[in-house]
Design a protein around this motif. Structure first.
Motif, PDB file in Angstrom:
ATOM      1  N   VAL A  11      -6.790  -5.258   6.060  1.00  0.00           N
ATOM      2  CA  VAL A  11      -6.660  -3.843   6.428  1.00  0.00           C
ATOM      3  C   VAL A  11      -7.665  -3.005   5.659  1.00  0.00           C
ATOM      4  O   VAL A  11      -7.727  -3.066   4.422  1.00  0.00           O
ATOM      5  CB  VAL A  11      -5.230  -3.333   6.160  1.00  0.00           C
ATOM      6  N   GLU A  12      -8.439  -2.212   6.390  1.00  0.00           N
ATOM      7  CA  GLU A  12      -9.371  -1.265   5.783  1.00  0.00           C
ATOM      8  C   GLU A  12      -9.109   0.115   6.373  1.00  0.00           C
ATOM      9  O   GLU A  12      -9.664   0.486   7.413  1.00  0.00           O
ATOM     10  CB  GLU A  12     -10.820  -1.697   6.041  1.00  0.00           C
ATOM     11  N   LEU A  13      -8.236   0.867   5.712  1.00  0.00           N
ATOM     12  CA  LEU A  13      -7.844   2.190   6.186  1.00  0.00           C
ATOM     13  C   LEU A  13      -8.002   3.215   5.069  1.00  0.00           C
ATOM     14  O   LEU A  13      -7.850   2.874   3.883  1.00  0.00           O
ATOM     15  CB  LEU A  13      -6.383   2.187   6.649  1.00  0.00           C
ATOM     16  N   PRO A  14      -8.294   4.458   5.410  1.00  0.00           N
ATOM     17  CA  PRO A  14      -8.319   5.511   4.381  1.00  0.00           C
ATOM     18  C   PRO A  14      -6.899   5.752   3.874  1.00  0.00           C
ATOM     19  O   PRO A  14      -5.915   5.311   4.483  1.00  0.00           O
ATOM     20  CB  PRO A  14      -8.863   6.726   5.136  1.00  0.00           C
ATOM     21  N   GLU A  15      -6.792   6.446   2.766  1.00  0.00           N
ATOM     22  CA  GLU A  15      -5.471   6.687   2.198  1.00  0.00           C
ATOM     23  C   GLU A  15      -4.629   7.618   3.063  1.00  0.00           C
ATOM     24  O   GLU A  15      -3.411   7.444   3.185  1.00  0.00           O
ATOM     25  CB  GLU A  15      -5.612   7.290   0.787  1.00  0.00           C
ATOM     26  N   ALA A  67       4.141   0.377  11.467  1.00  0.00           N
ATOM     27  CA  ALA A  67       4.096  -0.625  12.536  1.00  0.00           C
ATOM     28  C   ALA A  67       3.710  -1.992  11.984  1.00  0.00           C
ATOM     29  O   ALA A  67       4.251  -3.023  12.401  1.00  0.00           O
ATOM     30  CB  ALA A  67       3.109  -0.182  13.611  1.00  0.00           C
ATOM     31  N   LEU A  68       2.789  -1.987  11.029  1.00  0.00           N
ATOM     32  CA  LEU A  68       2.342  -3.239  10.414  1.00  0.00           C
ATOM     33  C   LEU A  68       3.487  -3.912   9.655  1.00  0.00           C
ATOM     34  O   LEU A  68       3.637  -5.138   9.683  1.00  0.00           O
ATOM     35  CB  LEU A  68       1.176  -2.949   9.469  1.00  0.00           C
ATOM     36  N   GLY A  69       4.308  -3.116   8.994  1.00  0.00           N
ATOM     37  CA  GLY A  69       5.453  -3.659   8.272  1.00  0.00           C
ATOM     38  C   GLY A  69       6.451  -4.337   9.196  1.00  0.00           C
ATOM     39  O   GLY A  69       7.087  -5.335   8.826  1.00  0.00           O
ATOM     40  N   GLN A  93       2.949  16.260  16.535  1.00  0.00           N
ATOM     41  CA  GLN A  93       2.791  17.197  15.428  1.00  0.00           C
ATOM     42  C   GLN A  93       1.903  16.548  14.380  1.00  0.00           C
ATOM     43  O   GLN A  93       1.646  15.354  14.431  1.00  0.00           O
ATOM     44  CB  GLN A  93       4.143  17.577  14.831  1.00  0.00           C
ATOM     45  N   LYS A  94       1.433  17.336  13.460  1.00  0.00           N
ATOM     46  CA  LYS A  94       0.505  16.823  12.452  1.00  0.00           C
ATOM     47  C   LYS A  94       1.250  15.878  11.496  1.00  0.00           C
ATOM     48  O   LYS A  94       2.167  16.299  10.791  1.00  0.00           O
ATOM     49  CB  LYS A  94      -0.132  17.981  11.684  1.00  0.00           C
ATOM     50  N   GLU A  95       0.856  14.620  11.530  1.00  0.00           N
ATOM     51  CA  GLU A  95       1.462  13.576  10.701  1.00  0.00           C
ATOM     52  C   GLU A  95       0.361  12.697  10.122  1.00  0.00           C
ATOM     53  O   GLU A  95      -0.776  12.694  10.614  1.00  0.00           O
ATOM     54  CB  GLU A  95       2.425  12.712  11.530  1.00  0.00           C
ATOM     55  N   ASN A  96       0.721  11.933   9.104  1.00  0.00           N
ATOM     56  CA  ASN A  96      -0.219  10.990   8.489  1.00  0.00           C
ATOM     57  C   ASN A  96      -0.338   9.760   9.388  1.00  0.00           C
ATOM     58  O   ASN A  96       0.574   8.940   9.490  1.00  0.00           O
ATOM     59  CB  ASN A  96       0.265  10.592   7.097  1.00  0.00           C
ATOM     60  N   LEU A  97      -1.470   9.622  10.054  1.00  0.00           N
ATOM     61  CA  LEU A  97      -1.674   8.526  10.992  1.00  0.00           C
ATOM     62  C   LEU A  97      -1.693   7.178  10.275  1.00  0.00           C
ATOM     63  O   LEU A  97      -1.206   6.175  10.820  1.00  0.00           O
ATOM     64  CB  LEU A  97      -2.993   8.735  11.744  1.00  0.00           C
ATOM     65  N   VAL A  98      -2.222   7.135   9.072  1.00  0.00           N
ATOM     66  CA  VAL A  98      -2.268   5.886   8.301  1.00  0.00           C
ATOM     67  C   VAL A  98      -0.855   5.385   8.027  1.00  0.00           C
ATOM     68  O   VAL A  98      -0.557   4.192   8.142  1.00  0.00           O
ATOM     69  CB  VAL A  98      -3.041   6.091   6.983  1.00  0.00           C
ATOM     70  N   GLU A  99       0.039   6.300   7.691  1.00  0.00           N
ATOM     71  CA  GLU A  99       1.436   5.927   7.438  1.00  0.00           C
ATOM     72  C   GLU A  99       2.088   5.356   8.695  1.00  0.00           C
ATOM     73  O   GLU A  99       2.854   4.385   8.625  1.00  0.00           O
ATOM     74  CB  GLU A  99       2.212   7.166   6.955  1.00  0.00           C
TER      75      GLU A  99
END
Length: 318
Positions: free
Chosen positions: A201-205, A184-186, A173-179
Motif C-alpha cells: 500500500v502506497e497512500l498519503p496519510e 475496506a482493506l481491513g 460529504q467531506k471525509e478522509n478517503l484514505v480512511e
C-alpha cells in the motif's frame, strides 16, 4: 313632373341595388359558412379516424404535416404522441426483459450454493453415526462456505436492485478517503491471509474528498475482493493513489489471471464473467456494483489488461 319621377326611379334603383347586395351578402355568407362547416366536419371526421387508428395501434399517415390546417396540426401532435407511447412501450418491454433476465440469473447463481448446502448437509447427516470427526469438520467448513456465498449473493442482489431503483440514496460529504480505503482493506485482510496474499500500500496519510464513506467502502471492498479472488497464492496486490487536476486516482493492481483483450468494459457488466474466470468462484456482480456506486458519486472506473494480472482504477472528483 319628370324631376319627381327621376328622383323616385333613382330611389327605387338604390333600394333595389341595396336589396340585391344584401341578399348577395347573406347568400355569400351562408355559402361560406356552409363550405367552412363542411370542411370542418370533414376535418373532424378525419381527426376521429386518426384517433381511432392511434387507439388501434396503426401507424399514422404524416403526409399532411406542414399544412396550416387544424387537421395537419392535430396529425402532427398525434404522431408525436404515438412516438412517445411507442418509446415508452419499448422501454416497458426492455424493463420486463431485464427483470426476467435478472430472475433467471438469480436462480442460476443461487442454484450452486443451495445444492452444496443440500449435499453437505446430507453427508453430514450420514456421518453423524460414525466416528469421523475430521470429515465432519470438513463438511461443516464447506457448508459454512456455501452459506457465506449464498448470503453474499443475496445481499449483493438486494443492494444492486435498491441502488438501481433509487431506494437507497448516496449522501456525500467531506471525509478522509484514505480512511475509507483502509477500512475496506481491513475487511478483506482475512481472506487475503488465507491465500498468503500481501498488500503493498502506497497512500498519503490523509485526503479529504467528498464521498459517501459507507458506500465507497463497499465499492473498494468489492475491488479488493475481486483482486484477491483471482490472484494466485503467495502473490502481491499493489494499491496506490495519485491526484490530478480533476480526480483522485486509486489504482489496484493484481498479478492474477487477468482478462482477455476486449473485456476491459465488459467486466463491469452485471453478471459478466471473464473468459479467464470461468471455473473460478464468483458471480460477476461485485465490479458492477462498485461501478454503480462510483458513478452515483460523479466518479468513474476503468480496467486495464496487465501482463500478468489486472489494473482497476477508481477515479473520484477532486
Amino acid at each position: 313632373m319628370y324631376l319627381e319621377w327621376d328622383i323616385e326611379w333613382e330611389s327605387s334603383m338604390a333600394v333595389a341595388i341595396f336589396t340585391v347586395l344584401l341578399i348577395g351578402f347573406i347568400l355569400g355568407g351562408s355559402t361560406v359558412y356552409l363550405v367552412e362547416n363542411h370542411l370542418r366536419t370533414n376535418e373532424m371526421n378525419k381527426i376521429y379516424k386518426l384517433t381511432e387508428s392511434l387507439i388501434n395501434g396503426n401507424e399514422l399517415d404524416g403526409s399532411d404535416i406542414g399544412k396550416e390546417t387544424i387537421y395537419s396540426k392535430t396529425t402532427n401532435q398525434l404522431i408525436r404522441l404515438q412516438e412517445i407511447l411507442e418509446g415508452r412501450r419499448k422501454e416497458a418491454e426492455k424493463s420486463k426483459y431485464e427483470i426476467q433476465k435478472l430472475i433467471s440469473e438469480i436462480a442460476h447463481q443461487l442454484r450452486t450454493p443451495l445444492a452444496n448446502i443440500k449435499n453437505y448437509t446430507e453427508l453430514l447427516q450420514e456421518s453423524l453415526n460414525e466416528t469421523q470427526e475430521t470429515l465432519n469438520t470438513e463438511y461443516i467448513k464447506d457448508l459454512r462456505t456455501s452459506e457465506e456465498q449464498l448470503c453474499f449473493l443475496v445481499e449483493s442482489f438486494i443492494k444492486t436492485a435498491r441502488l438501481e431503483q433509487g431506494i437507497i440514496q448516496v449522501h456525500t460529504q467531506k471525509e478522509n478517503l484514505v480512511e475509507t480505503i483502509l477500512n475496506a482493506l481491513g475487511q478483506i485482510q482475512k481472506k487475503a491471509e488465507e491465500k498468503d496474499i500481501y498488500f503493498q500500500v502506497e497512500l498519503p496519510e490523509k485526503i479529504i474528498c467528498e464521498h459517501d464513506k459507507n458506500w465507497m467502502c463497499e465499492a473498494f471492498y468489492n475491488v479488493f475482493d475481486n483482486a484477491v479472488k483471482y490472484s494466485k497464492n503467495n502473490s502481491t496486490i499493489n494499491i496506490t493513489m495519485k491526484q490530478t487536476e480533476m480526480f483522485y486516482k486509486i489504482q489496484v493492481r493484481d498479478y492474477g489471471i487477468g482478462i482477455r483483450d476486449g473485456e476491459e468494459n465488459k467486466i463491469f457488466q452485471r453478471f459478466y464473467r471473464g473468459e479467464q474466470a470461468r471455473g473460478q468462484e464468483g458471480c460477476g456482480i461485485g465490479l458492477y456494483l462498485s461501478r454503480e456506486i462510483v458513478l452515483l458519486q460523479k466518479g468513474m472506473m476503468k480496467a486495464k489488461q496487465m501482463k500478468p494480472g489486472l489494473l482497476i482504477e477508481v477515479n473520484l472528483p477532486v
